[in-house]
Scaffold this motif. Structure first.
Motif, PDB file in Angstrom:
ATOM      1  N   SER A 284      44.364  27.275 -41.719  1.00  0.00           N
ATOM      2  CA  SER A 284      45.828  26.881 -41.577  1.00  0.00           C
ATOM      3  C   SER A 284      46.412  27.620 -40.381  1.00  0.00           C
ATOM      4  CB  SER A 284      46.476  26.934 -42.859  1.00  0.00           C
ATOM      5  OG  SER A 284      47.091  28.289 -42.994  1.00  0.00           O
ATOM      6  N   ALA A 285      45.804  28.453 -39.738  1.00  0.00           N
ATOM      7  CA  ALA A 285      46.423  29.179 -38.642  1.00  0.00           C
ATOM      8  C   ALA A 285      47.712  29.824 -38.872  1.00  0.00           C
ATOM      9  CB  ALA A 285      46.324  28.232 -37.265  1.00  0.00           C
ATOM     10  N   GLY A 286      47.959  30.037 -40.214  1.00  0.00           N
ATOM     11  CA  GLY A 286      49.438  30.554 -40.422  1.00  0.00           C
ATOM     12  C   GLY A 286      50.228  29.486 -41.014  1.00  0.00           C
ATOM     13  N   ASN A 287      49.866  28.241 -40.973  1.00  0.00           N
ATOM     14  CA  ASN A 287      50.919  27.163 -41.482  1.00  0.00           C
ATOM     15  C   ASN A 287      51.015  27.425 -43.086  1.00  0.00           C
ATOM     16  OD1 ASN A 287      51.440  26.088 -39.099  1.00  0.00           O
ATOM     17  ND2 ASN A 287      49.869  24.503 -39.286  1.00  0.00           N
ATOM     18  N   LEU A 288      50.162  27.651 -43.759  1.00  0.00           N
ATOM     19  CA  LEU A 288      50.292  27.829 -45.354  1.00  0.00           C
ATOM     20  C   LEU A 288      50.815  29.282 -45.673  1.00  0.00           C
ATOM     21  CD1 LEU A 288      47.294  25.742 -46.255  1.00  0.00           C
ATOM     22  CD2 LEU A 288      49.530  24.938 -46.006  1.00  0.00           C
ATOM     23  N   ASP A 289      50.865  30.339 -45.044  1.00  0.00           N
ATOM     24  CA  ASP A 289      51.367  31.417 -45.353  1.00  0.00           C
ATOM     25  C   ASP A 289      52.013  31.994 -44.104  1.00  0.00           C
ATOM     26  OD1 ASP A 289      51.987  34.084 -46.207  1.00  0.00           O
ATOM     27  OD2 ASP A 289      50.221  34.382 -47.336  1.00  0.00           O
ATOM     28  N   PRO A 290      53.301  31.976 -44.000  1.00  0.00           N
ATOM     29  CA  PRO A 290      53.873  32.720 -42.629  1.00  0.00           C
ATOM     30  C   PRO A 290      53.870  34.274 -42.520  1.00  0.00           C
ATOM     31  CG  PRO A 290      55.654  32.255 -44.463  1.00  0.00           C
ATOM     32  CD  PRO A 290      54.275  31.590 -44.911  1.00  0.00           C
ATOM     33  N   LYS A 291      53.364  34.663 -43.579  1.00  0.00           N
ATOM     34  CA  LYS A 291      52.927  36.249 -43.485  1.00  0.00           C
ATOM     35  C   LYS A 291      51.609  36.733 -42.945  1.00  0.00           C
ATOM     36  CE  LYS A 291      56.481  37.699 -47.044  1.00  0.00           C
ATOM     37  NZ  LYS A 291      56.682  38.605 -48.184  1.00  0.00           N
ATOM     38  N   MET A 292      50.746  35.400 -42.778  1.00  0.00           N
ATOM     39  CA  MET A 292      49.486  35.650 -42.275  1.00  0.00           C
ATOM     40  C   MET A 292      49.105  36.562 -41.116  1.00  0.00           C
ATOM     41  SD  MET A 292      46.040  35.695 -43.245  1.00  0.00           S
ATOM     42  CE  MET A 292      45.519  34.731 -44.418  1.00  0.00           C
ATOM     43  N   MET A 293      49.618  36.162 -40.164  1.00  0.00           N
ATOM     44  CA  MET A 293      49.586  36.686 -38.766  1.00  0.00           C
ATOM     45  C   MET A 293      50.467  38.132 -38.752  1.00  0.00           C
ATOM     46  SD  MET A 293      50.443  33.635 -35.720  1.00  0.00           S
ATOM     47  CE  MET A 293      49.567  32.123 -35.860  1.00  0.00           C
ATOM     48  N   GLU A 294      51.324  38.499 -39.695  1.00  0.00           N
ATOM     49  CA  GLU A 294      51.594  39.701 -39.401  1.00  0.00           C
ATOM     50  C   GLU A 294      50.819  40.690 -40.239  1.00  0.00           C
ATOM     51  OE1 GLU A 294      54.967  41.972 -42.374  1.00  0.00           O
ATOM     52  OE2 GLU A 294      55.326  39.783 -41.880  1.00  0.00           O
ATOM     53  N   THR A 295      49.973  40.092 -41.118  1.00  0.00           N
ATOM     54  CA  THR A 295      49.098  40.971 -41.952  1.00  0.00           C
ATOM     55  C   THR A 295      47.859  41.140 -41.154  1.00  0.00           C
ATOM     56  OG1 THR A 295      49.612  40.002 -44.079  1.00  0.00           O
ATOM     57  CG2 THR A 295      47.432  41.019 -43.996  1.00  0.00           C
ATOM     58  N   VAL A 296      47.462  40.140 -40.302  1.00  0.00           N
ATOM     59  CA  VAL A 296      46.302  40.246 -39.418  1.00  0.00           C
ATOM     60  C   VAL A 296      46.572  41.274 -38.367  1.00  0.00           C
ATOM     61  CG1 VAL A 296      44.844  38.893 -37.832  1.00  0.00           C
ATOM     62  CG2 VAL A 296      45.342  38.067 -39.823  1.00  0.00           C
ATOM     63  N   ALA A 297      47.726  41.182 -37.872  1.00  0.00           N
ATOM     64  CA  ALA A 297      48.375  42.248 -36.635  1.00  0.00           C
ATOM     65  C   ALA A 297      48.516  43.480 -37.318  1.00  0.00           C
ATOM     66  CB  ALA A 297      49.720  41.911 -36.230  1.00  0.00           C
ATOM     67  N   LYS A 298      48.711  43.672 -38.431  1.00  0.00           N
ATOM     68  CA  LYS A 298      48.760  45.038 -38.920  1.00  0.00           C
ATOM     69  C   LYS A 298      47.426  45.645 -39.065  1.00  0.00           C
ATOM     70  CE  LYS A 298      50.121  47.853 -43.201  1.00  0.00           C
ATOM     71  NZ  LYS A 298      50.602  47.635 -44.627  1.00  0.00           N
ATOM     72  N   PHE A 299      46.338  44.937 -39.455  1.00  0.00           N
ATOM     73  CA  PHE A 299      44.970  45.631 -39.525  1.00  0.00           C
ATOM     74  C   PHE A 299      44.195  45.399 -38.342  1.00  0.00           C
ATOM     75  CE2 PHE A 299      46.091  45.040 -43.931  1.00  0.00           C
ATOM     76  CZ  PHE A 299      45.223  46.007 -44.420  1.00  0.00           C
ATOM     77  N   GLN A 300      44.784  44.640 -37.111  1.00  0.00           N
ATOM     78  CA  GLN A 300      44.176  44.631 -35.742  1.00  0.00           C
ATOM     79  C   GLN A 300      42.640  44.001 -35.909  1.00  0.00           C
ATOM     80  OE1 GLN A 300      45.428  44.797 -32.590  1.00  0.00           O
ATOM     81  NE2 GLN A 300      46.968  44.313 -33.636  1.00  0.00           N
ATOM     82  N   VAL A 301      42.475  43.091 -36.642  1.00  0.00           N
ATOM     83  CA  VAL A 301      41.291  42.431 -36.785  1.00  0.00           C
ATOM     84  C   VAL A 301      41.237  41.084 -36.100  1.00  0.00           C
ATOM     85  CG1 VAL A 301      40.708  43.410 -38.906  1.00  0.00           C
ATOM     86  CG2 VAL A 301      41.785  41.196 -39.127  1.00  0.00           C
ATOM     87  N   PRO A 302      40.003  40.466 -35.709  1.00  0.00           N
ATOM     88  CA  PRO A 302      39.959  39.160 -35.065  1.00  0.00           C
ATOM     89  C   PRO A 302      40.308  38.245 -35.918  1.00  0.00           C
ATOM     90  CG  PRO A 302      37.907  40.571 -34.769  1.00  0.00           C
ATOM     91  CD  PRO A 302      38.934  41.246 -35.725  1.00  0.00           C
ATOM     92  N   TYR A 303      41.121  37.254 -35.496  1.00  0.00           N
ATOM     93  CA  TYR A 303      41.790  36.228 -36.300  1.00  0.00           C
ATOM     94  C   TYR A 303      41.219  34.669 -35.804  1.00  0.00           C
ATOM     95  CZ  TYR A 303      45.622  33.393 -38.345  1.00  0.00           C
ATOM     96  OH  TYR A 303      46.484  32.723 -39.301  1.00  0.00           O
ATOM     97  N   ILE A 304      40.566  33.959 -36.624  1.00  0.00           N
ATOM     98  CA  ILE A 304      39.984  32.598 -36.220  1.00  0.00           C
ATOM     99  C   ILE A 304      40.845  31.792 -36.935  1.00  0.00           C
ATOM    100  CG2 ILE A 304      38.068  30.982 -36.793  1.00  0.00           C
ATOM    101  CD1 ILE A 304      36.243  33.355 -37.723  1.00  0.00           C
ATOM    102  N   MET A 305      41.526  30.979 -35.876  1.00  0.00           N
ATOM    103  CA  MET A 305      42.510  29.931 -36.463  1.00  0.00           C
ATOM    104  C   MET A 305      42.003  28.677 -36.208  1.00  0.00           C
ATOM    105  SD  MET A 305      46.021  31.660 -34.533  1.00  0.00           S
ATOM    106  CE  MET A 305      45.514  30.869 -32.642  1.00  0.00           C
ATOM    107  N   MET A 306      42.272  27.853 -37.147  1.00  0.00           N
ATOM    108  CA  MET A 306      41.677  26.510 -37.210  1.00  0.00           C
ATOM    109  C   MET A 306      42.704  25.578 -37.069  1.00  0.00           C
ATOM    110  SD  MET A 306      39.259  24.502 -40.098  1.00  0.00           S
ATOM    111  CE  MET A 306      40.543  23.894 -40.860  1.00  0.00           C
ATOM    112  N   HIS A 307      42.274  24.354 -36.805  1.00  0.00           N
ATOM    113  CA  HIS A 307      43.517  23.222 -36.622  1.00  0.00           C
ATOM    114  C   HIS A 307      43.176  22.354 -37.874  1.00  0.00           C
ATOM    115  CE1 HIS A 307      44.623  19.043 -36.162  1.00  0.00           C
ATOM    116  NE2 HIS A 307      45.622  19.696 -35.615  1.00  0.00           N
ATOM    117  N   MET A 308      44.235  22.194 -38.548  1.00  0.00           N
ATOM    118  CA  MET A 308      44.366  21.332 -39.734  1.00  0.00           C
ATOM    119  C   MET A 308      45.824  20.978 -39.969  1.00  0.00           C
ATOM    120  SD  MET A 308      43.382  22.137 -43.760  1.00  0.00           S
ATOM    121  CE  MET A 308      44.855  23.295 -44.140  1.00  0.00           C
TER     122      MET A 308
END
Length: 282
Positions: free
Chosen positions: A119-143
């Protein structure tokens, strides 16, 4: 073009393979196939030996119309498997297929290296914040919508332009969260009908202007078996054919169920590229 996976830089200038390890009972192709430690470890070992650079573990089926899975159930399914796989294969690079930040956080704490978010963060607004905290690669899909509703949401003004705008916004948002490594997945089969999926594949190279790695996930999907009048189990040959097209159109990562065949496809593609001669004259 590299991504940082738990301190290891992985070069995506040569195509890589993301091997699918579904631990859900209802995935469209291999649902329920890997449900005990022995079969899970055997499949992981097979995929790594066959050439997978990453293992993608998912505990929530995202097929169209999939049943909703409560958070506690997703955690119950996935955490023991992440622990099991990393204990047996400590150098494996695990991608976690989830749209929930709580699942992402706990898996990353166990040693997972990538988050794959449909969902590229659409289904959970805290997802990007979490990914940034751990500094891991983020696969963002379109849906659009959810796995339960996306099948009815395939209306677009202009498919390619709409997706390019979507990703431009999402990339800006991710950069705002200080996420460094971003991979784009156009989402074949997600809120797209068969014709739209082929249109997307035909114009996949238009997303290269975003200067980010592209992931293609067409493995055994309905765009193949519906077109051929077969089934997911009979869609390997069609999958390989479309994998070659995806590579020619600029895909850096293939998300696949069949690693050995995908690796052969990449090797043939690389040999073709190595022997290209430009006969055009100035």
């Amino acid at each position: 073009m590299t991504i940082n996976c738990n301190g290891t830089l992985i070069d995506l200038s040569q195509p890589k393979i993301l091997g699918v390890l579904n631990i859900t009972p209802d995935s469209f192709y291999d649902g329920g196939k890997y449900k005990d430690p022995k079969s899970i470890l055997q499949q992981t070992e097979r995929m790594l030996a066959d050439g997978a650079s990453f293992i993608d573990i998912g505990a929530y089926s995202s097929r169209p119309g999939a049943e909703h899975v409560p958070l506690d159930e997703e955690l119950h399914r996935i955490l023991p498997i992440v622990h099991l796989v990393l204990k047996e294969f400590p150098h494996a690079v695990l991608s976690i297929d989830t749209f929930r930040h709580q699942v992402a956080k706990k898996c990353l704490e166990l040693g997972a290296a990538i988050i794959n978010d449909i969902s590229a963060g659409n289904l959970d607004p805290k997802m990007m914040e979490t990914v940034a905290k751990f500094q891991v690669p983020y696969i963002m899909m379109h849906m659009k919508g959810t796995p339960q509703t996306m099948k009815t949401m395939d209306g677009y003004t202009d498919l390619i332009k709409d997706l390019r705008y979507y990703f431009s916004e999402k990339v800006a948002l991710a950069r705002g969260h200080k996420i460094n490594d971003i991979i784009l997945d156009p989402g074949f089969g997600f809120a797209k009908n068969t014709g739209q999926n082929f249109q997307l594949l035909a114009h996949l190279d238009l997303f290269k202007s975003l200067n980010l790695p592209l992931l293609a996930g067409v493995s055994r999907k309905s765009m193949i078996y519906k077109t051929l009048g077969t089934s997911p189990k009979q869609a390997l040959n069609g999958t390989t054919a479309l994998h070659m097209i995806a590579l020619q159109k600029g895909a850096s990562i293939l998300r696949v169920h069949d690693v050995r065949e995908a690796k052969e496809c990449i090797l043939l593609y690389q040999e073709l590229k190595a022997n290209e001669i430009d006969f055009r004259k100035d």
